[in-house]
Design an enzyme around this catalytic site. Structure first.
Site, short mmCIF file in Angstrom:
data_model
loop_
_atom_site.label_atom_id
_atom_site.label_comp_id
_atom_site.label_asym_id
_atom_site.label_seq_id
_atom_site.Cartn_x
_atom_site.Cartn_y
_atom_site.Cartn_z
N GLY A 1 0.89 -1.28 0.12
CA GLY A 1 -0.07 0.05 0.05
C GLY A 1 0.55 1.36 -0.10
N GLU B 1 3.36 4.27 6.10
CA GLU B 1 2.16 3.44 5.87
C GLU B 1 1.11 4.10 4.94
OE1 GLU B 1 1.12 0.63 7.41
OE2 GLU B 1 1.61 0.97 9.68
N ASP B 2 0.43 3.46 4.47
CA ASP B 2 -0.86 3.87 3.55
C ASP B 2 -1.71 4.38 4.66
OD1 ASP B 2 -1.30 1.36 4.32
OD2 ASP B 2 -1.92 0.79 2.52
N ASP C 1 -5.98 1.77 10.31
CA ASP C 1 -7.36 1.44 10.48
C ASP C 1 -7.48 1.35 11.91
OD1 ASP C 1 -10.21 0.82 10.20
OD2 ASP C 1 -9.60 -0.96 9.15
N LYS D 1 -7.61 6.57 9.78
CA LYS D 1 -9.13 6.24 10.12
C LYS D 1 -9.21 6.36 11.80
CE LYS D 1 -10.00 2.94 6.65
NZ LYS D 1 -11.13 1.78 6.32
N PHE E 1 -14.18 2.43 3.35
CA PHE E 1 -13.25 1.90 2.72
C PHE E 1 -12.77 2.57 1.48
CE2 PHE E 1 -11.06 -1.47 0.28
CZ PHE E 1 -10.43 -1.77 1.39
N ASP F 1 -5.68 -0.78 -2.16
CA ASP F 1 -6.44 -1.81 -2.87
C ASP F 1 -7.79 -2.11 -2.27
OD1 ASP F 1 -4.93 -3.32 -0.95
OD2 ASP F 1 -5.71 -4.88 -2.12
N ARG G 1 -4.71 0.27 -6.93
CA ARG G 1 -3.81 0.80 -6.50
C ARG G 1 -3.20 1.99 -7.22
NH1 ARG G 1 -1.99 -2.46 -2.15
NH2 ARG G 1 -2.16 -4.76 -2.54
P1 IMP Z 1 -4.97 -2.16 10.67
O1 IMP Z 1 -4.34 -3.19 11.02
O2 IMP Z 1 -6.58 -2.37 10.96
O3 IMP Z 1 -4.76 -0.67 11.04
O4 IMP Z 1 -5.28 -2.12 8.99
C1 IMP Z 1 -4.04 -1.72 8.26
C2 IMP Z 1 -3.93 -2.24 7.08
O5 IMP Z 1 -5.38 -2.63 6.39
C3 IMP Z 1 -3.48 -1.33 5.93
O6 IMP Z 1 -2.10 -1.15 5.78
C4 IMP Z 1 -4.12 -1.39 4.96
O7 IMP Z 1 -3.42 -2.55 4.06
C5 IMP Z 1 -5.62 -2.18 5.18
N1 IMP Z 1 -6.48 -1.18 5.05
C6 IMP Z 1 -7.11 -0.72 6.18
N2 IMP Z 1 -8.19 0.17 5.93
C7 IMP Z 1 -8.16 0.17 4.43
C8 IMP Z 1 -8.90 1.00 3.35
O8 IMP Z 1 -10.12 1.56 3.59
N3 IMP Z 1 -8.58 0.43 1.92
C9 IMP Z 1 -7.88 -0.35 1.62
N4 IMP Z 1 -7.00 -1.04 2.67
C10 IMP Z 1 -7.13 -0.82 3.98
MG MG Z 2 -4.01 -3.96 1.73
#
Ligand code: IMP
Ligand code: MG
Length: 179
Positions: free
Chosen positions: A42, A97-98, A101, A129, A150, A157, A163
């Protein structure tokens, strides 16, 4: 499933913000050398744009982490799919980081990187987020705070698609083809 994209952050707004972040990071790291660690896949576009604007000495590396399996909901399962190529001991590390969440992936990564004894670790994220956070993560540089929808594009992606979009869009999924 019908997939609909609604632009959330334009390419111009991303460029402007990346510019601001790069200036802030360059000022904070003045006189130091930094290793940027991009989270694959990402963060690839974001990191490419960010490092080109940094005015400090930079070395680039990547780490592959998997937390989602072609879904829009976090599985809570985190694993390293491809490790760093460089030794980060006694180095200043900037994780790029992208999106954050729940924070689960980043927390896991942070704990993992800390065991390698870097001189410092900071985190730079394009999208936050914040409403979805489950575990606390210290974020040093944040591009945009976004609602808990999302999103895809600019590296992000949905089932490995989108992407390549130059902007960030909300992805809406609907059952009906007429929607
Ligand atoms: P977390 O562990 O829940 O913070 O999720 C982080 C990872 O989930 C990110 O590095 C993304 O790869 C993916 N992710 C979380 N939200 C989104 C979204 O809205 N679109 C795409 N990928 C997401
Ligand atoms: Mg992803």
């Amino acid at each position: 499933m019908k997939e609909r994209l609604i632009e959330l952050i334009s390419a111009a707004d991303i460029a402007k913000r990346v510019d601001e972040l790069a200036r802030e990071i360059s000022a904070d790291y003045a006189g130091r050398e930094v290793i940027t660690v991009g989270i694959l896949k990402g963060a690839w576009l974001f990191m490419a744009d960010l490092v080109r604007r940094l005015t400090i000495p930079v070395m680039c590396d990547f780490i592959g982490i998997s937390s989602y399996a072609d879904q829009t909901e976090s599985s809570g399962v985190v694993r390293i799919t491809s490790d760093l190529g460089m030794n980060i001991k006694n180095k200043h590390v900037l994780v790029v980081e992208d999106i954050i969440d729940t924070g689960v992936t980043t927390r896991y990564l942070l704990e993992n990187l800390k065991t390698r004894l870097p001189a410092s670790i900071s985190i730079c994220v394009l999208l936050d987020k914040v409403e979805r956070r489950v575990v606390k993560v210290p974020l040093d540089y944040i591009g945009f705070v976004i609602p808990s929808c999302f999103v895809v594009g600019y590296g992000l992606d949905y089932a490995q698609k989108y992407r390549n979009l130059p902007y960030v869009a909300e992805l809406q999924l609907s059952e009906s083809e007429e929607d």
